[in-house]
Each structure stands twice: as C-alpha cells, then as structure tokens.
Design an enzyme around this catalytic site. Structure first.
Site, short mmCIF file in Angstrom:
data_model
loop_
_atom_site.label_atom_id
_atom_site.label_comp_id
_atom_site.label_asym_id
_atom_site.label_seq_id
_atom_site.Cartn_x
_atom_site.Cartn_y
_atom_site.Cartn_z
N GLU A 198 13.57 2.03 1.25
CA GLU A 198 12.24 2.11 1.88
C GLU A 198 12.28 1.91 3.40
OE1 GLU A 198 12.61 0.43 -1.00
OE2 GLU A 198 11.29 1.50 -2.37
N HIS A 267 4.41 -6.70 -8.37
CA HIS A 267 3.98 -5.31 -8.40
C HIS A 267 2.46 -5.17 -8.39
CE1 HIS A 267 8.15 -4.78 -9.53
NE2 HIS A 267 8.04 -3.50 -9.30
#
Lengths: 464, 349
Positions: A198, A267
């Site tokens: 990322e 998450h």
C-alpha cells in the site's frame, strides 16, 4: 433422519444468492469434498462442497432460483442405511424460508450469530428527488457497486490519462468486485494489479499524478490505507500548497470504509474524520448509488486529490440512478434526502440509512424529521446544515464511527459557532461506542449506531 | 572518509547469468564541457555557503540542509539527462539539484528566505521546492517518499510512452525505508524507466552507514529484485557523468530500473542545527584536502592548460550571481497575508 443442506453464507455480508447450478442429481452418492452446486452471490460464483456423506434424497430448490435466502433448506441427503426415497417424505415446501432469526432455531439448534451491522443496512432511500436530476429523467435500479464501476468506466472512456491501480483490481475483478469488467474493456495498461504494498503503490500513484496522469488508487479497504497515509497527506494533499500552486496532484484514493460485518477491530473503522481534517484533500462519502456515481465522476475530473470513502455493506444494495449520459454531481454540496420541519438529522455514508429508518419511526410518532446527507465531508456544506437548523431549530448528528473528534463533533461546533441563535436544544451526537469494534455478535451490535438510539436522541432534543 | 568504490576484481555478480550493465567509463569531457561542470559545481558551493551564512544571520529559518561536498553528484548525473523529457525528484537536500538544472538562484534563495518571489511563493521553504517547467518534482521532506513518487513519475513516462526517464535521488538513510523496496519491486516488475540514485554521504543524520545498514554496499540493495547496481565515485564529476550515461543506456533500452550508489561526503552537518559530533574534524578535513570534487575538476582542467588564473573570472562571476541572489532574497517582500489561503485546493467547490 435426512440431513438438511442449507443455503450457505459465502461472505460475511451475504444474505441471499442464486442457486445457479446443481452438479449432483437425486440418487447420487456424495462424500465430503464433492462439489454439489454453484451459487452466485452478488460478487462471484462460488462452489458449494458437501460436508456430509450419503445419497441425495431430494433437491428442494431447483437450479436457476434467484434470491434464495441464507439458511433455506435446498436439498436433503439420506445418511448411510437410510432409504433415500423415505428420507424425502417429509419434504418441506420448496419456497425459501425467511431469514433465520438470531434466537434459537426452531429445531433447537445453536443460535445463529447475527452481525450488528445488519441494523446498519437500511432499505430506505431518499424520499425526494435530487434537485440536480432534470425533471422527467428515467431512473434505473443499479447496485452501488455497479454505479461505482460505471463511473470509472465512463471516465476512462473519456480521458486516456485515467487508470486504476490496486490489489486484485484487474484479473480478480476487484476484491469486492467494484472493478468488474474494467480489465476486459481497458486492458492491463490501464487496469493494474499491484503487489500487496500500500505505501508503495500509493506513492507510485501520487507520483504518476504529479507526472500528469489521473490515477484511481483502490485500497482493498481503507484500513490498509493507514500504511499509505503518509503519501495521501504529506505527498498528495500538501504539494499544491507547498509548491505555490505549481504542482498538482489529481488523484482519487477510493475503497470501502467503515464497519464491515464481523471482521473485528482492525478491519472496521471509519476514516472520514481523519481525512476530513486535512486541508488540501477533498473527502467524499456518499450513501446511495446515484450520489456515488455522480460524485466519483466529479472526483476523477477534479484537479485536487480526493479521498472517496465507500461502504462495503452497501455495495450490493440497489438504488435508483438517473439514466443520463454524463451524470456528474457538484463536490461539496449536501442534500436533503427527506424534508421535515421538527428536527434535523445530519449524517453521511451508511449513517444516512440509519437516519432515514429513524425518521420513519419518528413520523409514526408525530415527529417530522429532516434528514441531511452531507455527501462531501471536506469541504463541508455548512450552509445547507445551518439552513435546515434554521427551519427545525433542533439537530442530531448520526455517524457510523467513533464519537471523539468526529464529523459529528465538527457539526456540533459549526452549530454552536454559526447557528447558536437558531438552537432550541443542544445538538446531540449518535455514534458508535468509543471502543475498538468487538467481534462477538452481541457486542458488535451494542457498539454500532442504530435507529433506536437516533429516535431517543431526537426525542430528547424535541423534549418528547 | 569516503570509501573508494569496490574494485572491479572483487565485484562478482550475485547471479552470473543475469544481464548486467557495462562497468561505466569515466566521461571524456571537452574543455568547454569541463568548464561548464566546474561552473555549476562552484555555483552550488558558493550558493550553499551563502545560504549557511544567511541562516546564521536569521534570514533563513527552520531546516536547511546544505549540499556542500556532494556537488559532483547532481551536476555529473543531471548533465547527462534530457531536460525536455526526463524528470528528477529528490529529498530535502535539494538546492544543488535545482541549481544543477539551471533554475534561477534568485528564486531558490528567495524561497529559502520565505519571500513571495520564491519558487514556491515562500510557502514551501528549503525542503519543498519544485519546477514543473524543468521537470523537477521536488523537494520532499519525508525520508524515502521521493522514491515511491519517483517510481510514479517513471510509471507516467512509460504510460505516456514519451521516452523520458525518471531520476530519483535518496540518501543512505532513506535506503533503509520500507517503501524504497516496495518501489523497487514494482519498478522491476513493470520495467519502469527509472534511475535510483543513492547519494551515500556516509551519514544518515548522525548515524553512519555501518551503524545502520546490515548490507553497507548499498548498490547491492536491488539484488533480490533483480535490479542491477553500480557503485560510483561521487566525488569525481566525470565518473558521475559516465555512470549516468551507462545507466541511461540501460534504462532507455527498456531493461527497467537501475541503481547508482554514489559514494560521496557532506562537509556540513545534516542540517544547520547539527553540530556533527559524530565524526572528527580530521575526518572532514581529510576529505576536503584529498577528495574535494571541485579541486578535482581544477586538476582535470590543468590537463587542458587552464590555469588557476584563468578560472578567476568564473569565480568572480559566480560570487556576483550568488551575492545578487542573496540581496534579492533579503529585500524582496514576504508573501501577502492573503496568500495564506491560496493554493490549498486548485478548484473552487
């Protein structure tokens, strides 16, 4: 005793699916691991494996049946020594059973864990047409997921500088199937699978934008973008200012944000307030598919870096989207999705559905709530919020996120600073609890915002 | 003390059947080219000395990282680039790279003093300067960020098929950042046209390479990504230029990225506020005496019968340019208060 085969949940958010194909027929002997059926979810076609051994006694849901609810009995298996034909005798009706209640099953089986996110997903839509839609425009039902894809595809057709990069966006068709079909149409040059990296690809995308391209960087979820937040803020957001307006960074960072279903603390987080605090960024968090499409197209065209926050729980929901060749919405404009006169409920993203649910309940009790969908978190459309406050004199802010330093906090501050004389009651915040999101179904339910809390907050500010 | 580059004889490739670039040759400069390189290096040296002085006088604030000692790297490498197509990006020690690209010293110095006439209108400062006109993309303050961003510039060159190459400079300290390796992986995977330049000046702030890097031969850092690396004497401008030529040949032929490790040395502290107690005065003096890149060019010029006397007018001219830049930077006004709110966003919403 025949074994009941039930429609399985193949993803955390799946509630129903299509029984696309049976790969076994009545009388077949199956053992564990055999593939028995293909089931289509809204994202993908999945194979359904046998766990039990025996003979297929009866197929209760024929192939090609749509909208089979999770938990519906779809076939019966006769165990060893059982007669397959008698096992089939007390066959339940082949109509899909209603989704099981979270209480103990009627067969006394274990309680099915219901995610706290179920109550977040409303079936409500705006009660008034978007004033941006020309009168007489045909509306079509589109899922949020398709609307996002269509927005990207249209912009990619219009501008060769636009490309998409991210994990699993190309060959896998998107981890959440948002980029479905883009590789086929635009090829590997413009739809690019990245390694799981990322920080690296956020930097590569930002550099490409500085070099004159128009990247759309997909994060599989915004939780993973914390690895990349340095480039979003330090490289993308600040460069135009630091360069005295010389160096632009027209890039869109997009992906699902906020709580998903039963995926735990790492998450499940709403980054809206994080990014909305950064000057130099545009932050968009739409609720319905129409806004998502119109605003994503605007984001791709913007000369500024945009953080575009989607919601996984809504990807599969259908909304009305105007059938127009080029549906683009202005960035930075809130929208009244339900007009009312007694109280203003301000929200964004999935919270809008919660607010609409609450508004309906309130209507039944004689309280006429106006619901404002912020749509853009930065720049914030304070004018629309204050205008509504002027009309109703009471306000509640609903946010699927933490309370501290939230968008809700910001709206409260705006109301204090600029709308004080219009207030007949303190502005209240209805948010998630101030804890990392727990996994246990009951705790998750307690942690997340819901319509009941909104209703009670509205009653407080309306002194009812 | 700058280590000498690894000897050819000991440079055994990790995998012998992998294609490698040729060992670069020292660039054979004409007298005119050499004089031009000398001029540019001297401009950086004098400019940076003046910047240090203005810092001491309070005209320049915050962080200010000087390039003194490293002049041969930016000048040698950038002299090989095509200014119309190739792009350059670096970290916060960026004054030298801009001067090497011929950007007006006045607007650079005015940026250092935070004035409206500065190249970033006074809103960037020493670490944040850009010139899209010269394809110079900054000027980045977060250690290592320019490596991913530079990889993105290379991505754009390839996407646009414009034949350009990106050159991304970073230091020995940045070479330990994770995003550098994320970028290496993608650059080689996608065969992006980029030259990664590690300016190994021996110290990441106060920590020497040996104290921070398990593999201190930084040119080898691309091996597990199949990116070839070359170690270069960064105190020799002709060696730098020669390495750039070889690297460009590799990258322009579509073979993907390449790493140049430039062994160099910074004379001054990491920034103006660094007392540099981590190394001895003798160490710095030894480099100045034996390896100074500008003195080396002077000796090279002697081969062309250019005497010290003949260089004096150049020295005078450079001093004049720098003095004018400093005067301008001291006198030109600060930004209007209204500039506080401009350029946050490009568009109005």
């Amino acid at each position: 005793m025949a074994i009941e085969l039930k429609m399985p949940a193949l993803s955390p958010t799946m509630e129903e699916g299509t029984l696309a194909k049976w790969l076994v027929k009545q009388g077949d002997v199956v053992k564990s691991g055999d593939i028995m059926a293909e089931i289509e979810t809204d994202k993908a076609t999945m194979e359904f494996e046998a766990v039990d051994e025996g003979t297929i006694a009866q197929i209760l849901v024929p192939e090609g049946t749509d909208n089979v609810k999770v938990g519906t009995v779809i076939a019966l298996i006769a165990g060893e020594g059982e007669d397959a034909s008698t096992a089939a005798a007390p066959a339940p009706a082949p109509t899909p059973a209603p989704a099981p209640e979270p209480a103990a099953g009627e067969d006394g089986g274990p309680k099915k864990a219901e995610s706290g996110t179920a109550k977040l997903v409303s079936d409500k839509a705006a009660t008034v047409a978007d004033p941006e839609v020309p009168a007489g425009t045909e509306m079509v039902k589109v899922t949020l997921r398709e609307a996002l894809r269509d927005a990207m595809a249209e912009e990619m057709r219009a501008d060769p500088r636009v490309f998409v990069m991210g994990e699993e966006v190309a060959e896998y068709q998107g981890a959440y199937k948002v980029t479905q079909g883009l590789l086929e149409e635009f090829g590997a040059k413009r739809v690019i699978d990245t390694p799981i990296t990322e920080y690296g690809f956020a930097g590569v995308g930002t550099g490409a934008a500085m070099g004159g391209l128009r990247p759309i960087v997909e994060f599989m979820t915004f939780n993973f973008a914390m690895q990349a937040i340095d480039h979003i803020i330090n490289s993308a957001a600040k460069t135009n200012y630091m360069s005295g307006g010389q160096m632009r960074c027209p890039i869109v960072f997009r992906g699902p944000n906020g709580a998903a279903s039963r995926v735990g603390a790492q998450h499940s987080q709403n980054y809206g307030p994080w990014y909305a605090s950064v000057p130099g960024l545009i932050v968009i968090a739409p609720y319905d598919a129409s806004d998502a499409k119109g605003l994503l197209k605007a984001a791709i065209r913007s000369e500024d870096p945009v953080v575009f926050l989607e919601n996984e729980l809504l990807y599969g929901r259908n909304f009305e989207v105007p059938k127009l060749d080029d549906w683009v919405l202005p960035i930075g404009k809130a929208r009244i999705v339900r007009p009312g006169k007694d109280v203003t409920i301000v929200s964004y993203s999935i919270g809008v559905g919660v607010a609409l649910d609450a508004a309906e309940t309130l209507a039944g009790e004689g309280i006429d709530a106006e619901v404002v969908d912020l749509r853009t978190l930065r720049p914030l459309d304070t004018a629309t919020v204050l205008e509504s406050l002027k009309k109703t004199n009471r306000m509640v802010v609903v946010e699927e996120g933490w309370p501290v330093c939230s968008i809700a906090s910001e709206i409260v501050a705006v109301a204090m600073e600029q709308g004080f004389d219009d207030l007949d009651a303190p502005v209240l915040r209805v948010t998630n609890e101030d804890v990392p999101l727990p996994y246990a179904a009951n705790l998750e339910k307690l942690a997340l915002v819901d319509a009941a809390r909104v209703v009670s907050a509205v009653k407080k500010v309306t002194y009812r | 003390m700058a280590k000498s580059p690894a000897k050819k004889a000991s440079a055994v490739p990790a995998v012998s059947n992998r294609e490698r670039p040729n060992e670069p040759e020292r660039y054979k400069a004409t007298k005119e080219e050499l004089l031009q390189l000398y001029r540019q290096m001297l401009l950086i040296r004098r400019f940076e000395e003046k910047a240090g002085q203005l810092y001491g006088l309070g005209f320049i604030g915050g962080f200010c990282h000087l390039y003194i000692g490293q002049e041969a790297v930016a000048v040698g490498l950038q002299s090989a680039l095509n200014g119309d197509t190739d792009s350059v990006i670096t970290g916060y020690r960026d004054h030298g790279h801009m001067l090497a690209y011929g950007i007006d010293p006045k607007v650079i110095m005015a940026e250092l003093t935070g004035r409206a006439a500065g190249i970033s209108r006074g809103k960037g400062g020493s670490m944040h300067m850009f010139s899209t006109e010269h394809k110079f993309y900054g000027g980045h303050g977060i250690v290592g960020a320019q490596v991913s961003l530079g990889t993105g510039l290379a991505f754009a060159h390839k996407y646009n098929e414009d034949g350009g190459v990106a050159m991304a400079y970073f230091g020995d300290g940045a070479a330990n950042q994770g995003q550098v390796y994320e970028s290496f992986n993608m650059a080689e995977l996608w065969k992006l046209p980029i030259i990664y330049v590690i300016e190994n000046n021996q110290y990441a702030m106060g920590t020497s390479v040996n104290r921070s890097s398990a593999e201190d031969q930084l040119y080898k850092r691309g091996e597990s990504f199949r990116i070839p690396g070359i170690q270069v004497d960064g105190m020799d401008v002709l060696a730098c230029r020669g390495a750039a030529e070889e690297a460009l040949k590799w990258v322009r032929s579509g073979k993907g990225p390449i790493i140049l490790e430039m062994k160099t040395y910074r004379y001054r502290g990491h920034s103006m506020s660094d007392p540099a107690k981590y190394r001895s005065r003798e160490e710095v003096q030894a480099v100045r005496d034996k390896s100074d890149p500008i003195e080396a060019v002077k000796r090279e010029l002697e081969g062309f019968k250019v005497t010290e006397e003949q260089l004096k007018p150049i020295e005078a001219e450079i001093r004049k340019i720098v003095a004018e830049a400093a005067d301008f930077a001291e006198q030109t006004p600060e930004p209007d208060a209204a500039e506080l709110y401009t350029d946050v966003l490009v568009e109005t919403y």
